[in-house]
Design an enzyme around this catalytic site. Structure first.
Site, PDB file in Angstrom:
ATOM      1  N   HIS A 364      39.157  27.655  52.148  1.00  0.00           N
ATOM      2  CA  HIS A 364      39.512  27.060  50.786  1.00  0.00           C
ATOM      3  C   HIS A 364      39.247  25.634  50.918  1.00  0.00           C
ATOM      4  O   HIS A 364      39.678  25.002  49.854  1.00  0.00           O
ATOM      5  CB  HIS A 364      40.936  27.411  50.326  1.00  0.00           C
ATOM      6  CG  HIS A 364      41.246  28.845  50.095  1.00  0.00           C
ATOM      7  ND1 HIS A 364      41.110  29.364  49.031  1.00  0.00           N
ATOM      8  CD2 HIS A 364      41.513  29.809  50.815  1.00  0.00           C
ATOM      9  CE1 HIS A 364      41.454  30.629  48.776  1.00  0.00           C
ATOM     10  NE2 HIS A 364      41.312  30.900  50.142  1.00  0.00           N
ATOM     11  N   LYS A 553      47.047  18.462  38.845  1.00  0.00           N
ATOM     12  CA  LYS A 553      46.893  18.951  39.965  1.00  0.00           C
ATOM     13  C   LYS A 553      47.524  18.254  40.969  1.00  0.00           C
ATOM     14  O   LYS A 553      48.349  17.311  40.840  1.00  0.00           O
ATOM     15  CB  LYS A 553      45.375  18.942  40.258  1.00  0.00           C
ATOM     16  CG  LYS A 553      44.795  17.559  39.954  1.00  0.00           C
ATOM     17  CD  LYS A 553      43.265  17.302  40.047  1.00  0.00           C
ATOM     18  CE  LYS A 553      42.535  17.847  38.788  1.00  0.00           C
ATOM     19  NZ  LYS A 553      41.778  18.866  39.017  1.00  0.00           N
ATOM     20  N   ARG A 554      47.558  18.717  42.266  1.00  0.00           N
ATOM     21  CA  ARG A 554      48.258  18.057  43.360  1.00  0.00           C
ATOM     22  C   ARG A 554      47.488  16.669  43.449  1.00  0.00           C
ATOM     23  O   ARG A 554      46.453  16.353  43.035  1.00  0.00           O
ATOM     24  CB  ARG A 554      48.090  18.578  44.844  1.00  0.00           C
ATOM     25  CG  ARG A 554      49.133  19.841  45.019  1.00  0.00           C
ATOM     26  CD  ARG A 554      50.397  19.493  44.809  1.00  0.00           C
ATOM     27  NE  ARG A 554      50.627  18.714  45.855  1.00  0.00           N
ATOM     28  CZ  ARG A 554      51.492  19.313  47.059  1.00  0.00           C
ATOM     29  NH1 ARG A 554      51.761  20.533  46.891  1.00  0.00           N
ATOM     30  NH2 ARG A 554      51.571  18.338  48.147  1.00  0.00           N
ATOM     31  N   LYS A 559      40.935  14.040  44.900  1.00  0.00           N
ATOM     32  CA  LYS A 559      40.653  14.405  43.424  1.00  0.00           C
ATOM     33  C   LYS A 559      40.562  13.298  42.398  1.00  0.00           C
ATOM     34  O   LYS A 559      40.533  13.289  41.542  1.00  0.00           O
ATOM     35  CB  LYS A 559      42.109  15.460  43.098  1.00  0.00           C
ATOM     36  CG  LYS A 559      42.180  16.352  43.876  1.00  0.00           C
ATOM     37  CD  LYS A 559      43.330  17.385  43.751  1.00  0.00           C
ATOM     38  CE  LYS A 559      43.478  18.439  44.599  1.00  0.00           C
ATOM     39  NZ  LYS A 559      43.070  19.568  43.959  1.00  0.00           N
ATOM     40  N   THR A 661      40.665  25.720  40.195  1.00  0.00           N
ATOM     41  CA  THR A 661      41.070  26.835  39.399  1.00  0.00           C
ATOM     42  C   THR A 661      41.545  26.373  38.049  1.00  0.00           C
ATOM     43  O   THR A 661      41.581  26.933  37.002  1.00  0.00           O
ATOM     44  CB  THR A 661      41.758  27.861  40.043  1.00  0.00           C
ATOM     45  OG1 THR A 661      42.951  27.136  40.954  1.00  0.00           O
ATOM     46  CG2 THR A 661      41.139  28.449  40.980  1.00  0.00           C
ATOM     47  N   LYS A 665      41.433  27.539  33.805  1.00  0.00           N
ATOM     48  CA  LYS A 665      42.272  27.495  32.844  1.00  0.00           C
ATOM     49  C   LYS A 665      42.259  26.787  31.645  1.00  0.00           C
ATOM     50  O   LYS A 665      42.565  27.389  30.485  1.00  0.00           O
ATOM     51  CB  LYS A 665      43.698  27.352  33.574  1.00  0.00           C
ATOM     52  CG  LYS A 665      44.113  28.465  34.789  1.00  0.00           C
ATOM     53  CD  LYS A 665      45.203  27.937  35.735  1.00  0.00           C
ATOM     54  CE  LYS A 665      45.075  28.643  36.993  1.00  0.00           C
ATOM     55  NZ  LYS A 665      45.917  27.896  38.061  1.00  0.00           N
TER      56      LYS A 665
HETATM   57  C1  26W Z   1      47.830  23.265  56.675  1.00  0.00           C
HETATM   58  C2  26W Z   1      47.868  22.305  55.433  1.00  0.00           C
HETATM   59  C3  26W Z   1      46.927  22.899  54.346  1.00  0.00           C
HETATM   60  C4  26W Z   1      47.994  23.247  53.374  1.00  0.00           C
HETATM   61  C5  26W Z   1      46.977  23.936  52.150  1.00  0.00           C
HETATM   62  C6  26W Z   1      45.712  22.904  54.221  1.00  0.00           C
HETATM   63  C7  26W Z   1      45.091  23.445  53.230  1.00  0.00           C
HETATM   64  C8  26W Z   1      45.757  24.106  52.211  1.00  0.00           C
HETATM   65  C9  26W Z   1      45.065  24.650  51.048  1.00  0.00           C
HETATM   66  C10 26W Z   1      43.855  25.340  51.597  1.00  0.00           C
HETATM   67  C11 26W Z   1      44.669  23.525  49.924  1.00  0.00           C
HETATM   68  C12 26W Z   1      44.337  24.475  48.702  1.00  0.00           C
HETATM   69  O1  26W Z   1      45.183  24.524  48.133  1.00  0.00           O
HETATM   70  N1  26W Z   1      42.908  24.272  48.588  1.00  0.00           N
HETATM   71  C13 26W Z   1      42.524  24.769  47.311  1.00  0.00           C
HETATM   72  O2  26W Z   1      42.301  26.003  47.220  1.00  0.00           O
HETATM   73  C14 26W Z   1      41.817  26.585  45.856  1.00  0.00           C
HETATM   74  C15 26W Z   1      41.703  27.927  45.975  1.00  0.00           C
HETATM   75  O3  26W Z   1      40.566  28.382  46.426  1.00  0.00           O
HETATM   76  C16 26W Z   1      40.539  25.746  45.392  1.00  0.00           C
HETATM   77  O4  26W Z   1      40.332  25.978  44.156  1.00  0.00           O
HETATM   78  C17 26W Z   1      40.798  24.277  45.655  1.00  0.00           C
HETATM   79  O5  26W Z   1      39.554  23.571  45.284  1.00  0.00           O
HETATM   80  C18 26W Z   1      41.089  23.935  46.936  1.00  0.00           C
HETATM   81  O6  26W Z   1      41.505  22.406  46.980  1.00  0.00           O
END
Ligand code: 26W
Length: 812
Positions: A364, A553-554, A559, A661, A665
């Site tokens: 992701h 968003k975060r 971003k 995503t 929406k």
């Molecule tokens: C270990 C720390 C950590 C925590 C969360 C690393 C990575 C994440 C996630 C992978 C971050 C995340 O939410 N990524 C998002 O995933 C969405 C669903 O696929 C995508 O639409 C977003 O672009 C992506 O940033």
């Protein structure tokens, strides 16, 4: 029992509504010993939720046969960002109207009940929300699947803004949210940590087992999930950590009272809190304990049930696919190996065949700082047997690489699972999984050509793309009932609920003035609703007759919330210099949580609040320009905001946002996107045509090239007066006495500077915004574009994405 009746006539209620009404009164009485009129709103909420839960349980009881399916999906995710469940469940059960009528008959407004529910915020952002959307689609499509995660006692922190700064507060959602959870005390698993590996002989064979370990109990807390338009149900199993009772008692009896309590707490912290880091990893021991706890409990549970049914694990990979949502559950790979080797006593090759035919992995993110690497020492100490297995995987993998590329040391260095004192989770995933996919076309391409290029060369057929999708029933039908009504009316039926591509029927009405004006009225009504909500919630007044331009968003530098801010500053400066200019009044809404340790992100939040205040205090721009920082952005806020939005900001640096995503929406709800050629924006542009979306900025290829050739932001700063003025204001500071020279400097000084190339994209962003304002003035054009966005959004439904996973990856 007798129910309350406030003088309304029961005859007006349909039989099913009357049943629901009686059921609510019954629950209130039995669970809280209160009559409805004396119950608190929390008690009423719980009573309603229990009525809903019973209906789902009844559905579940009816589909035992389905659960014996031939091949099951197990979706492992450390995050499920569910938000609220009551309205969703009522929608899927088709009882919303009956519930509303029943409550009205009891003198209760259904909205008050819905608003009482806390968000189940068991996730950070996109990845967690995606898991929740997919669980709905899996169920609605009738696929036998189970979701697994941790029952965090504290979800995503609540954000307060105090003097412009983010404060994090705990989120004890279980106080009410536990109403959906059913403990399965007969399915508790025992998880082992630490200790040492012991070798022993049996029938002339040597085996390994753990000794001197400590244990933690994993208690399943099950949430039953109802689908739409089907009787099929699935389960989300959340593991709760408990201290093992026996051990605790033995310590007590030895008089080690304090140690017993300590150990208790040690065990139970595992499921205490969700890590609030998104796209940024820290090698924290507790996080690794969470991951192993979760993975081991899940696998033991799957294996136990499989053994009971089949008596052997030889066919495990035929019956199950384990999907790992990003690398966070990677430990399923060595944990399943451990079970097959040490408990089932298979040899390595046999075990590996099973494991490598069972596991599939979705990546992701491409951000380097998000790729999980555990320090070897931590790993080895906490999971000594798992460590041995990972080392064996690594040795075999390196042998294989060496035999294919004998002299390519660099390739080994890049592909190794254990290297330089680190365990690299992504590399283990790509080695072990039979399928690896990205979440948009561009992202999958970047994985293949960049992040996992040597792996792609070795196994090209392992790699897939499945572009993300969202639960369109939640994110359109449920949250935007006005638009849902109009769509059904125009399309002639509600077929799009099950067949999202039928949204395309709207296209033929996009040029019809009557349809357009109703479309516009609905957006206006949603804007008014949101404005009222925001006034009540945050005490902020916004004008529904201005353009609602939204970025939620975060908070992350990639971003580029800061790019949005720079543009708002430039509008502000233009307006103050030229107060009588022709200007389309705008309200900018920005909502974002920053990870608690992410300093740069927190500074940007502060900046947004300083700027918002500055603009508010300036009479010259009153009624024309407004900026609001939305406090505590969360799923339930998104549900109110997105139907009211007109412009969706999707402005990440190209190549950085895996998919996005939120963009989908907004599109579903007829907002127009201003965005870069990044993630799924590219595919949105493809289905919409460039006439129906505002694309700007560098492409991923251009950005890469520019970086390689040496990107120099100063060049843009020196050349562009508007940009210079905006950046300079940051250094100069605001009326609240705060200066943001540090942020300005990060853009133009230092090495590196402007890592996300805001300055390179600023001009094109600003020009595109001017196009947006022009398009907005042309109501005919705007409404047509808006309708086309909803009409083309069907491909971004989670139903489509999940069907692709089912067919191409899971084989179910
Ligand atoms: C270990 C720390 C950590 C925590 C969360 C690393 C990575 C994440 C996630 C992978 C971050 C995340 O939410 N990524 C998002 O995933 C969405 C669903 O696929 C995508 O639409 C977003 O672009 C992506 O940033």
């Amino acid at each position: 029992m007798e129910t309350v009746n406030k003088g309304y006539s029961e005859k007006k209620l349909s039989p099913s509504a009357r049943e629901i009404k009686n059921a609510i009164a019954g629950k209130t009485y039995r669970h809280f010993a209160r009559e409805v009129e004396n119950a608190t709103k929390e008690q009423i909420f719980k009573a309603c939720a229990l009525v809903v839960r019973d209906l789902i349980t009844a559905r579940a009881a009816g589909n035992g046969a389905a659960r014996d399916a031939d091949r099951q999906v197990h979706y492992l995710s450390l995050e499920f960002l569910l938000g609220r469940s009551i309205a969703k469940n009522m929608f899927n059960l088709g009882i919303y109207e009956d519930m509303r009528a029943a409550l009205a008959d009891l003198g209760i407004d259904i909205d008050d009940v819905l608003e009482t529910e806390p968000d189940a915020a068991l996730g950070n952002g996109g990845l967690g929300r995606l898991a929740a959307c997919y669980l709905d689609s899996l169920t609605s499509l009738g696929i036998t699947a189970t979701g697994y995660s941790i029952c965090y006692h504290l979800g995503m922190f609540k954000q307060k803004i105090f003097e412009g700064q983010q404060i994090e507060l705990p989120d004890p959602w279980l106080e009410l949210g536990d109403v959906w959870l059913m403990p399965a005390m007969d399915e508790i698993e025992e998880i082992r940590f630490g200790g040492r590996v012991e070798e022993y002989w049996e029938n002339n064979c040597m085996y390994k087992r753990l000794a001197d370990y400590t244990t933690v109990q994993a208690v399943p807390m099950d949430m039953r999930v109802a689908g739409y338009g089907t009787n099929h149900t699935n389960t989300l199993r959340l593991w709760d950590a408990k201290s093992p009772k026996v051990l605790e008692m033995s310590l007590f009896s030895r008089g080690e009272y304090m140690r017993a309590v300590e150990q208790n707490a040690m065990a139970e912290v595992i499921s205490q809190i969700l890590y609030p880091e998104d796209n940024h990893y820290e090698g924290k021991l507790l996080r690794l304990r969470q991951q192993y706890f979760f993975v081991s409990a899940t696998l033991q549970c799957i294996v136990r049930k499989h053994r009971a049914r089949h008596g052997t694990l030889n066919n495990f990979h035929i019956k199950h696919v384990i999907h790992i949502n990003d690398t966070h559950p990677t430990l399923v790979i060595p944990e399943l190996m451990r079970i097959l080797l040490d408990e089932e006593r298979m040899d390595w090759d046999q075990a590996w065949t099973i494991v490598s035919h069972t596991v599939a992995y979705t990546n992701h993110t491409v951000l380097a700082e998000a790729l999980e690497c555990w320090p070897q020492s931590t790993f080895e100490m906490l999971l000594p047997r798992i460590w041995q297995i990972v080392c064996e995987c690594n040795d075999r993998y390196l042998d294989m690489i060496r035999s294919r590329y004998p002299d390519d040391y660099n390739r080994q260095a890049v592909m190794a699972i254990v290297w330089d004192g680190q365990v690299r989770m992504a590399n283990l995933c790509v080695y072990a999984c039979y399928a690896v996919n990205g979440v948009s076309q561009l992202h999958s391409k970047i994985l293949q050509e960049n992040i996992f290029a040597p792996e792609y060369e070795m196994w090209p057929r392992k790699f897939y793309n499945v572009t993300n999708g969202v639960d369109h029933r939640r994110w359109l039908s449920q949250i935007n009932p006005r638009l849902h009504g109009l769509i059904c009316e125009l399309a002639g039926d509600d077929g799009y609920l099950k067949h999202p591509n039928e949204l395309q029927k709207l296209a033929q009405f996009s040029r019809r003035r009557d349809a357009q004006s109703r479309w516009e009225e609905i957006k206006r009504a949603n804007k008014a609703d949101f404005s009222n909500w925001l006034r009540r919630e945050q005490g902020v007044m916004i004008d529904p007759d201005t353009i609602f331009d939204v970025q939620v968003k975060r908070l992350h530098e990639y971003k580029r919330q800061l790019l949005n801010v720079l543009h708002i500053i430039s509008l502000y400066q233009r307006l103050t210099e030229n107060p009588d200019m022709d200007f389309e009044p705008r309200t900018f809404l920005i909502g974002a949580k920053a990870a608690s340790g992410y300093y740069a992100a927190k500074r940007i939040i502060q900046l947004i609040n300083s700027l918002a205040r500055e603009i508010d205090n300036d009479e010259r721009v009153k009624g024309k320009l407004k900026l609001v920082f939305l406090e505590n952005y969360r799923v339930s806020m998104a549900e109110k905001l997105i139907p009211a939005s007109e412009i969706s900001e999707q402005i990440s640096l190209a190549g950085k946002e895996a998919s996005g995503t939120g963009n989908m929406k907004f599109m579903l709800n007829g907002a127009l996107t201003i965005g870069t050629m990044d993630g799924a924006n590219i595919e949105m542009a493809e289905v919409l045509g460039l006439d129906n979306i505002f694309i700007f900025g560098l492409t991923a290829v251009m950005a890469d090239q520019m970086r390689r050739e040496g990107y120099n932001p100063l060049q843009y700063y020196d050349r562009d007066e508007t940009l210079k003025a905006a950046v300079d204001l940051l250094s100069f500071g605001f009326g609240d006495g705060r200066s943001y020279a540090d942020i300005a400097n990060s853009l133009i000084l230092g090495n590196p500077s402007d890592s996300y190339m805001l300055l390179a994209d600023f001009e094109s962003y600003r020009m595109r915004h001017a196009d947006v304002a022009n398009a907005y003035r042309d109501r005919e054009r705007w409404n047509r574009m808006s309708m086309m966005n909803t009409a083309q959004a069907g491909v971004f439904a989670a139903d489509r994405a999940v069907s692709q996973y089912a067919r191409h990856i899971w084989n179910v």
